[in-house]
Design a protein around this motif. Structure first.
Motif, PDB file in Angstrom:
ATOM      1  N   ASP A  42       0.855  -1.184   0.000  1.00  0.00           N
ATOM      2  CA  ASP A  42       0.000   0.000   0.000  1.00  0.00           C
ATOM      3  C   ASP A  42       0.892   1.235   0.000  1.00  0.00           C
ATOM      4  OD1 ASP A  42      -1.794   2.018   0.338  1.00  0.00           O
ATOM      5  OD2 ASP A  42      -2.690   1.256   2.191  1.00  0.00           O
ATOM      6  N   VAL A  43       0.930   1.947  -1.125  1.00  0.00           N
ATOM      7  CA  VAL A  43       1.830   3.091  -1.256  1.00  0.00           C
ATOM      8  C   VAL A  43       1.480   4.206  -0.273  1.00  0.00           C
ATOM      9  CG1 VAL A  43       0.506   4.333  -3.010  1.00  0.00           C
ATOM     10  CG2 VAL A  43       3.013   4.517  -2.990  1.00  0.00           C
ATOM     11  N   THR A  44       0.253   4.222   0.258  1.00  0.00           N
ATOM     12  CA  THR A  44      -0.146   5.266   1.202  1.00  0.00           C
ATOM     13  C   THR A  44       0.231   4.930   2.643  1.00  0.00           C
ATOM     14  OG1 THR A  44      -2.355   4.356   1.631  1.00  0.00           O
ATOM     15  CG2 THR A  44      -2.118   5.778  -0.294  1.00  0.00           C
ATOM     16  N   ASP A  45       0.740   3.707   2.879  1.00  0.00           N
ATOM     17  CA  ASP A  45       1.049   3.233   4.236  1.00  0.00           C
ATOM     18  C   ASP A  45       2.534   3.426   4.525  1.00  0.00           C
ATOM     19  OD1 ASP A  45       1.690   1.634   6.496  1.00  0.00           O
ATOM     20  OD2 ASP A  45      -0.076   0.398   6.153  1.00  0.00           O
ATOM     21  N   SER A  46       2.861   4.288   5.488  1.00  0.00           N
ATOM     22  CA  SER A  46       4.267   4.594   5.791  1.00  0.00           C
ATOM     23  C   SER A  46       5.023   3.364   6.285  1.00  0.00           C
ATOM     24  CB  SER A  46       4.361   5.715   6.833  1.00  0.00           C
ATOM     25  OG  SER A  46       3.694   5.349   8.031  1.00  0.00           O
ATOM     26  N   ALA A  47       4.362   2.505   7.070  1.00  0.00           N
ATOM     27  CA  ALA A  47       5.015   1.288   7.564  1.00  0.00           C
ATOM     28  C   ALA A  47       5.328   0.339   6.410  1.00  0.00           C
ATOM     29  CB  ALA A  47       4.127   0.598   8.598  1.00  0.00           C
ATOM     30  N   CYS A  48       4.429   0.269   5.464  1.00  0.00           N
ATOM     31  CA  CYS A  48       4.621  -0.590   4.302  1.00  0.00           C
ATOM     32  C   CYS A  48       5.792  -0.081   3.461  1.00  0.00           C
ATOM     33  CB  CYS A  48       3.338  -0.619   3.469  1.00  0.00           C
ATOM     34  SG  CYS A  48       3.323  -1.873   2.188  1.00  0.00           S
TER      35      CYS A  48
END
Length: 226
Positions: A42-48
């Motif tokens: 998920d490009v919007t997820d900082s952890a990812c």
């Protein structure tokens, strides 16, 4: 051509992204294509994004192509703040943060292609959040091009297609009020095939002599009705 090089495609499992991956791997144009998309990335997820950087800390990338995006039509009177935030996150902020974190891993003379839309400059009914996010995406591309060419030797350009024949477009038209307006019906009858655009993108990003001259450019592909 960039035979033996590595590419990342964001939004790789649907619509245009699938066709871009196919075009890049055709005839071995690119040696390795990393396909990033939901549900695994998920490009919007900082952890990812952080996990991806850690996992690939020793890798370098020659090509990054951003095909990720959403469009969920809603009239202005029915819109809410989170609706705008969702579009900004998916269509621009996640991409900017991904590039910012990937800068040390992009090879000198690498290339970033950002798939925007004619919606960046052409108003669409029931798509205020989408058009806002695409306008921001277009300007972000130009700013990245101005800065990253000087600091990292990276070329950044965008392609702005008109309405593509993709599952997202199908969902958008399903959500529009019925019957469709004459203008919307006309657009539906002249959809652009994503594989044609994918071939153009693959042609450009695998030829440094071509893309070096496109820094900061936005390439229109198809046109709104006049």
């Amino acid at each position: 051509m960039l035979y033996g090089k590595k590419a990342i495609v964001l939004g790789a499992r649907g619509g245009l992204g699938v066709e871009v991956v196919n075009a890049l791997t055709k005839e071995g144009r690119i040696n390795t294509v990393m396909e990033l998309d939901l549900p695994d990335f998920d490009v919007t997820d900082s952890a990812c994004r952080a996990e991806f950087r850690l996992k690939h800390e020793h890798d370098t990338w020659d090509v990054i192509i951003n095909c990720a995006g959403i469009n969920r039509p809603r009239s202005i009177k029915d819109m809410y703040t989170n609706h705008i935030i969702d579009h900004m996150d998916a269509n621009i902020l996640g991409f900017v943060e991904f590039i910012r974190g990937s800068l040390p891993k992009i090879s000198k003379d690498g290339v970033i292609c950002n798939v925007v839309s004619t919606a960046a400059t052409w108003p669409m009914t029931n798509s205020l959040a989408y058009c806002m996010s695409k306008a921001a995406q277009l300007q972000a591309t130009k700013v990245m091009a101005r800065e990253l060419k000087r600091t990292h030797g990276v070329t950044v350009f965008s392609v702005s297609p008109h309405v593509l024949n993709t599952p997202m477009t199908t969902r958008v038209y399903e959500d529009l009020p019925k019957p469709l307006s004459p203008g919307a019906q006309e657009e539906l009858e002249r959809l652009i095939q994503p594989e044609a655009l994918a071939e153009l993108i693959a042609f450009i990003v695998t030829r440094p002599t071509q893309y070096r001259n496109l820094n900061g450019c936005d390439i229109p592909y198809g046109a709104p009705r006049q």
